[in-house]
Design an enzyme around this catalytic site. Structure first.
Site, PDB file in Angstrom:
ATOM      1  N   THR A  66       0.834  -1.197   0.000  1.00 38.84           N
ATOM      2  CA  THR A  66       0.000   0.000   0.000  1.00 38.84           C
ATOM      3  C   THR A  66       0.873   1.252   0.000  1.00 38.84           C
ATOM      4  O   THR A  66       2.096   1.161  -0.188  1.00 38.84           O
ATOM      5  CB  THR A  66      -1.025  -0.053   1.166  1.00 38.84           C
ATOM      6  N   LYS A  70       3.183   1.410  -3.925  1.00 38.18           N
ATOM      7  CA  LYS A  70       2.476   0.648  -4.964  1.00 38.18           C
ATOM      8  C   LYS A  70       3.099   0.795  -6.357  1.00 38.18           C
ATOM      9  O   LYS A  70       2.975  -0.092  -7.190  1.00 38.18           O
ATOM     10  CB  LYS A  70       0.991   1.066  -5.013  1.00 38.18           C
ATOM     11  N   ASN A  91      -0.681  -4.037  -5.980  1.00 35.66           N
ATOM     12  CA  ASN A  91      -1.118  -4.083  -4.583  1.00 35.66           C
ATOM     13  C   ASN A  91      -0.930  -5.463  -3.968  1.00 35.66           C
ATOM     14  O   ASN A  91      -1.174  -5.648  -2.787  1.00 35.66           O
ATOM     15  CB  ASN A  91      -2.592  -3.656  -4.453  1.00 35.66           C
ATOM     16  N   ASP A 107      -7.080  -4.370  -7.445  1.00 31.73           N
ATOM     17  CA  ASP A 107      -8.024  -3.298  -7.092  1.00 31.73           C
ATOM     18  C   ASP A 107      -9.196  -3.230  -8.081  1.00 31.73           C
ATOM     19  O   ASP A 107     -10.347  -3.032  -7.691  1.00 31.73           O
ATOM     20  CB  ASP A 107      -7.316  -1.941  -7.056  1.00 31.73           C
ATOM     21  N   GLY A 136      -4.271   7.109  -8.389  1.00 33.92           N
ATOM     22  CA  GLY A 136      -3.994   5.676  -8.544  1.00 33.92           C
ATOM     23  C   GLY A 136      -5.260   4.845  -8.549  1.00 33.92           C
ATOM     24  O   GLY A 136      -5.395   3.909  -9.350  1.00 33.92           O
ATOM     25  N   LEU A 222     -15.534   5.269  -3.503  1.00 36.19           N
ATOM     26  CA  LEU A 222     -14.416   4.485  -2.975  1.00 36.19           C
ATOM     27  C   LEU A 222     -14.116   4.850  -1.528  1.00 36.19           C
ATOM     28  O   LEU A 222     -13.474   4.096  -0.808  1.00 36.19           O
ATOM     29  CB  LEU A 222     -13.163   4.667  -3.852  1.00 36.19           C
ATOM     30  N   GLY A 245     -17.995   1.707  -0.470  1.00 33.11           N
ATOM     31  CA  GLY A 245     -16.635   1.360  -0.890  1.00 33.11           C
ATOM     32  C   GLY A 245     -15.954   0.286  -0.061  1.00 33.11           C
ATOM     33  O   GLY A 245     -14.892  -0.217  -0.439  1.00 33.11           O
TER      34      GLY A 245
HETATM   35  P1  ATR Z   1      -5.634   7.415  -4.791  1.00 32.79           P
HETATM   36  O1  ATR Z   1      -4.504   6.472  -4.975  1.00 32.79           O
HETATM   37  O2  ATR Z   1      -6.550   7.042  -3.662  1.00 32.79           O
HETATM   38  O3  ATR Z   1      -6.376   7.657  -6.056  1.00 32.79           O
HETATM   39  P2  ATR Z   1      -4.294   9.936  -5.132  1.00 32.79           P
HETATM   40  O4  ATR Z   1      -3.475   9.331  -6.226  1.00 32.79           O
HETATM   41  O5  ATR Z   1      -3.602  10.800  -4.134  1.00 32.79           O
HETATM   42  O6  ATR Z   1      -5.003   8.801  -4.286  1.00 32.79           O
HETATM   43  O7  ATR Z   1      -5.512  10.740  -5.805  1.00 32.79           O
HETATM   44  C1  ATR Z   1      -6.391  11.513  -5.051  1.00 32.79           C
HETATM   45  C2  ATR Z   1      -7.495  12.048  -5.966  1.00 32.79           C
HETATM   46  O8  ATR Z   1      -8.373  12.877  -5.173  1.00 32.79           O
HETATM   47  C3  ATR Z   1      -6.972  12.918  -7.092  1.00 32.79           C
HETATM   48  O9  ATR Z   1      -7.820  12.767  -8.211  1.00 32.79           O
HETATM   49  C4  ATR Z   1      -7.115  14.322  -6.485  1.00 32.79           C
HETATM   50  O10 ATR Z   1      -7.214  15.367  -7.431  1.00 32.79           O
HETATM   51  P3  ATR Z   1      -5.859  16.091  -7.968  1.00 32.79           P
HETATM   52  O11 ATR Z   1      -5.294  15.171  -9.002  1.00 32.79           O
HETATM   53  O12 ATR Z   1      -6.330  17.377  -8.515  1.00 32.79           O
HETATM   54  O13 ATR Z   1      -4.957  16.255  -6.766  1.00 32.79           O
HETATM   55  C5  ATR Z   1      -8.425  14.171  -5.757  1.00 32.79           C
HETATM   56  N1  ATR Z   1      -8.603  15.203  -4.721  1.00 32.79           N
HETATM   57  C6  ATR Z   1      -7.999  15.275  -3.514  1.00 32.79           C
HETATM   58  N2  ATR Z   1      -8.414  16.377  -2.841  1.00 32.79           N
HETATM   59  C7  ATR Z   1      -9.270  17.033  -3.661  1.00 32.79           C
HETATM   60  C8  ATR Z   1     -10.034  18.244  -3.560  1.00 32.79           C
HETATM   61  N3  ATR Z   1      -9.990  19.003  -2.445  1.00 32.79           N
HETATM   62  N4  ATR Z   1     -10.818  18.599  -4.601  1.00 32.79           N
HETATM   63  C9  ATR Z   1     -10.873  17.839  -5.728  1.00 32.79           C
HETATM   64  N5  ATR Z   1     -10.178  16.685  -5.889  1.00 32.79           N
HETATM   65  C10 ATR Z   1      -9.389  16.281  -4.867  1.00 32.79           C
END
Ligand code: ATR
Length: 277
Positions: A66, A70, A91, A107, A136, A222, A245
């Site tokens: 995790t 990953k 994963n 996933d 991701g 999710l 989720g």
């Molecule tokens: P994961 O592996 O769970 O997908 P991640 O790669 O950190 O985690 O992705 C988080 C997602 O949440 C991204 O799409 C992020 O948008 P950005 O690419 O613009 O960062 C989104 N996200 C997080 N906080 C956000 C917010 N306040 N408003 C809109 N999107 C958000």
């Protein structure tokens, strides 16, 4: 199935204290009377390679991976499945008896299995899906939606270039939509997936306009803490089918448990309750 009398598995992350996986796998080990254990393993970046080459010599048959490893783990593995390569992350690792490391990503499987269980009538081929987020998790979701036969995917992310990259990787079925216009495409979708952290305990609120949601649309989040997110509550009130989720977390663990411990575990209410209690 392994030859080990007492197979060990675990989850590697940094930090790792929050992971629900040890509780899940231990629950299944107990339920099926299987000798073995599953432990949380806090491993930092600079120790990852060494640890992964040592664990098979200590009775480990595999591990989950995790945050934040990953992606890195892909370059350490000896063999990577096509789906993990396409998603760009792994994963699940399986250790061969010769110590070779096989990397997979379950996933996307967990995502679809959760929807099939929670909404048995859901037909992904009936219409477009809207996917919110391009991190991701979105990569796993998109790859599995395409496999499941979704004809078109509206992809919207706060940072648009990340969504454009996913379009390059996953192809012409994807249409990138500005974040501020995400609400507009929801009405044309029969499936809506939130892969962002919006709505999670301690994160920003989910504010994408949902007025366009049509009754019957399948909505899934999710985020599973809280279990009933604002998105799911609003969707349910509008007559949509909703799937939370938590099931994705449970289902993604099924193929790994089966490979490591030799028995395909069930995901049912008892499993959910064991994780939630
Ligand atoms: P994961 O592996 O769970 O997908 P991640 O790669 O950190 O985690 O992705 C988080 C997602 O949440 C991204 O799409 C992020 O948008 P950005 O690419 O613009 O960062 C989104 N996200 C997080 N906080 C956000 C917010 N306040 N408003 C809109 N999107 C958000």
């Amino acid at each position: 199935m392994t030859d080990h009398a007492f197979p060990l598995a675990g989850v590697i992350g940094y930090p790792i204290g929050h992971s629900k996986s040890p509780r899940l796998h231990r629950y299944w080990l107990g339920r099926y009377g299987i000798a073995g254990d599953y432990v949380p393993l806090p491993v930092s970046d600079d120790n990852l390679r060494h640890v992964l080459h040592t664990l098979p010599r200590m009775g480990f048959v595999g591990v989950n991976i995790t945050i934040p490893h990953k992606v890195t783990v892909m370059s350490i593995a000896d063999q990577v499945t096509d789906r993990a390569t396409l998603i760009g992350a792994a994963n699940t690792l399986i250790f061969g008896s010769d110590g070779r490391i096989y990397a997979d990503n379950t996933d996307g499987y967990g995502f679809i299995a959760n929807l099939k269980q929670g909404a048995p009538d859901w037909d992904p081929s009936l219409g477009p899906a809207t996917v919110l987020g391009a991190g991701g998790a979105a990569r796993a979701v998109i790859s599995s939606l395409i496999d499941a036969g979704v004809p078109h995917i509206f992809l919207s992310n706060r940072t648009r270039p990340k969504a454009e990259t996913l379009k390059q990787d996953f192809g012409s079925r994807i249409e990138v939509v500005d974040w501020v216009k995400a609400g507009n495409v929801i009405e044309d979708s029969t499936t809506l997936v939130n892969t962002t952290s919006l709505g999670m305990q301690g994160a920003a609120e989910f504010r994408v306009p949902l007025d366009g949601l049509r009754p019957g649309t399948l909505v899934t989040d999710l985020v599973y803490a809280p279990l009933r997110t604002k998105l799911l509550e609003t969707a349910e009130a509008m007559g949509c089918q909703t799937v939370d989720g938590l099931g994705m977390l449970l289902h993604q663990a099924v193929p790994a448990f089966e490979r490591w411990f030799g028995r395909r575990p069930e995901v049912d209410d008892a499993t959910r309750n064991a994780i939630l209690s």
